[in-house]
Design a protein around this motif. Structure first.
Motif, mmCIF file in Angstrom:
data_model
loop_
_atom_site.group_PDB
_atom_site.id
_atom_site.type_symbol
_atom_site.label_atom_id
_atom_site.label_comp_id
_atom_site.label_asym_id
_atom_site.label_seq_id
_atom_site.Cartn_x
_atom_site.Cartn_y
_atom_site.Cartn_z
ATOM 1 N N GLU A 242 0.813 -0.909 -0.029
ATOM 2 C CA GLU A 242 -0.208 0.119 -0.044
ATOM 3 C C GLU A 242 0.822 1.347 0.154
ATOM 4 O OE1 GLU A 242 -3.542 2.153 2.775
ATOM 5 O OE2 GLU A 242 -2.783 0.113 3.247
ATOM 6 N N ASP A 245 -0.931 7.391 -1.081
ATOM 7 C CA ASP A 245 -2.139 7.889 -2.087
ATOM 8 C C ASP A 245 -3.134 6.685 -2.535
ATOM 9 O OD1 ASP A 245 -0.240 6.737 -3.858
ATOM 10 O OD2 ASP A 245 -0.686 8.084 -5.391
ATOM 11 N N TYR A 246 -3.046 5.490 -1.660
ATOM 12 C CA TYR A 246 -3.858 4.418 -2.022
ATOM 13 C C TYR A 246 -5.464 4.964 -1.642
ATOM 14 C CZ TYR A 246 -6.320 0.106 -1.546
ATOM 15 O OH TYR A 246 -7.264 -1.180 -1.421
ATOM 16 N N PRO A 247 -6.534 4.670 -2.166
ATOM 17 C CA PRO A 247 -6.497 4.054 -3.660
ATOM 18 C C PRO A 247 -6.101 4.665 -4.927
ATOM 19 C CG PRO A 247 -8.731 4.377 -3.005
ATOM 20 C CD PRO A 247 -7.703 5.082 -2.080
ATOM 21 N N ASP A 248 -5.964 5.801 -4.797
ATOM 22 C CA ASP A 248 -5.583 6.526 -6.210
ATOM 23 C C ASP A 248 -4.417 5.505 -6.868
ATOM 24 O OD1 ASP A 248 -7.500 8.405 -5.847
ATOM 25 O OD2 ASP A 248 -6.338 9.889 -4.923
ATOM 26 N N SER A 249 -3.558 5.257 -6.182
ATOM 27 C CA SER A 249 -2.477 4.438 -6.751
ATOM 28 C C SER A 249 -2.696 2.899 -6.004
ATOM 29 C CB SER A 249 -1.256 4.760 -6.439
ATOM 30 O OG SER A 249 -0.835 6.104 -7.000
ATOM 31 N N ASP A 250 -3.103 2.029 -6.915
ATOM 32 C CA ASP A 250 -3.572 0.801 -6.314
ATOM 33 C C ASP A 250 -2.520 -0.396 -6.660
ATOM 34 O OD1 ASP A 250 -4.967 -1.520 -5.548
ATOM 35 O OD2 ASP A 250 -6.878 -1.170 -6.655
ATOM 36 N N PRO A 251 -1.962 -0.970 -5.690
ATOM 37 C CA PRO A 251 -0.966 -2.048 -5.801
ATOM 38 C C PRO A 251 -1.581 -3.306 -6.350
ATOM 39 C CG PRO A 251 -1.519 -1.781 -3.514
ATOM 40 C CD PRO A 251 -2.182 -0.947 -4.311
ATOM 41 N N GLY A 255 -2.446 -6.824 -3.031
ATOM 42 C CA GLY A 255 -1.677 -5.905 -2.386
ATOM 43 C C GLY A 255 -1.649 -5.963 -0.729
ATOM 44 N N LEU A 257 -1.870 -4.354 2.922
ATOM 45 C CA LEU A 257 -2.512 -3.208 3.373
ATOM 46 C C LEU A 257 -2.528 -2.938 4.536
ATOM 47 C CD1 LEU A 257 -5.964 -3.453 1.003
ATOM 48 C CD2 LEU A 257 -3.586 -2.497 0.409
ATOM 49 N N MET A 286 5.341 -0.349 -4.979
ATOM 50 C CA MET A 286 4.894 0.784 -3.989
ATOM 51 C C MET A 286 5.301 0.520 -2.791
ATOM 52 S SD MET A 286 1.214 1.287 -6.078
ATOM 53 C CE MET A 286 1.053 1.302 -7.826
#
Length: 306
Positions: A242, A245-251, A255, A257, A286
């Motif tokens: 994670e 800026d999650y969830p804008d950047s999603d692994p 992922g 978390l 990330m």
């Protein structure tokens, strides 16, 4: 008024008496006079239209009046395509085995017969130009994977473990130490295993001393990692984690978390560790938020125990 209505309507203004044109005489004159009658003229036009329509129906010309042309099409046999060249960047590889009476017919046969790596352009077939890289006899060979001494079967597949004497995957799967002295630089190319063209290009074109890190999501991650190891690259497993800026950047769907409980992150970690064998370690994908959180500690302990 003694003048007739016809004279009033047909006589031009300012003219004392309407000038009536001379009427033709004789049989022709009678025919012309008859045709001048409105009802007779309308009937003649209608009869002409009906006759034209009848001709179209009788002759059957659906494209009457449309321009058209005729062309003769001659079918010619295609010219034979000359064979594409094969470029070798190392000493040439023989395409025939001892005792064979014919040449190998494709680059795939060369690859399977000689154990070389064939790099083809994306979307091309074996008949197109290829680059054949012949491995050097002195190039270091990586140990086969998975090694049963440092492997075990988990709930998602084969996972690494510490072997006897705390033997690690790093000790078994790493490249041998290259001779030389002085400072050294380690280079790891990440994000591989998802785009097949980029992964194949990195595997074939980068020097074997460059390490490659593979994401666990690729449908052919295991095969791609095996090819990279065959080419002499050390491989790493990227763990999706994670970011801030999650969830804008999603692994990704697996992922790790900060919001998940310990067992959920442990199961996702086990899933990632079982994607392919032979990696010397793990690197992050990330993860800026997770690595700054207390939820990262049990993940580190599990990795260290393996």
């Amino acid at each position: 008024m003694t003048e007739s209505n016809d004279d009033i309507l047909t006589r031009p203004l300012g003219v004392a008496e309407a000038q009536v044109p001379d009427q033709p005489s004789g049989r022709f004159g009678r025919i012309v006079a008859t045709l001048r009658r409105p009802k007779v003229a309308a009937g003649a036009i209608a009869a002409a239209l009906v006759a034209s329509l009848g001709l179209v129906v009788a002759l059957g010309d659906p494209q009457g009046g449309e321009p058209h042309a005729e062309a003769v099409i001659v079918i010619r046999e295609a010219a034979a395509r000359p064979p594409a060249p094969v470029a070798a960047v190392e000493p040439q590889v023989a395409t025939t085995a001892p005792g064979q009476g014919q040449l190998q017919r494709s680059a795939e046969e060369v690859e399977s017969a000689s154990g070389v790596t064939v790099v083809r352009p994306l979307g091309s077939g074996p008949t197109d130009a290829v680059v054949i890289r012949v491995p050097s006899p002195t190039a270091p060979r990586l140990a086969a994977a998975p090694d049963p001494r440092i492997s075990e079967t988990g709930r998602h597949g084969i996972m690494p473990k510490l072997g006897e004497g705390r033997g690690r995957a790093l000790d078994v799967y790493a490249r041998s130490e290259e001779p030389g002295t002085g400072p050294r630089i380690a280079i790891v190319v990440t994000g591989l295993g998802v785009g097949q063209a980029a992964t194949a290009g990195a595997t074939a074109r980068l020097p074997a001393a460059v390490s490659l890190a593979f994401l666990p999501y690729g449908s052919e991650a295991e095969r791609a990692a095996a090819r990279a190891r065959d080419a002499g690259h050390e491989v790493f497993l990227q763990l999706p984690m994670e970011p801030f800026d999650y969830p804008d950047s999603d692994p990704g769907p697996q992922g790790l978390l900060t919001s998940l409980k310990g067992p959920e992150n442990a199961d996702r970690l086990a899933w990632a560790l079982a994607r392919f064998p032979g990696y010397v370690g793990t690197v992050n994908f990330m993860g800026s938020k997770l690595m700054a959180d207390a939820a990262f500690e049990p993940i580190l302990r599990e990795i260290g125990a393996r």
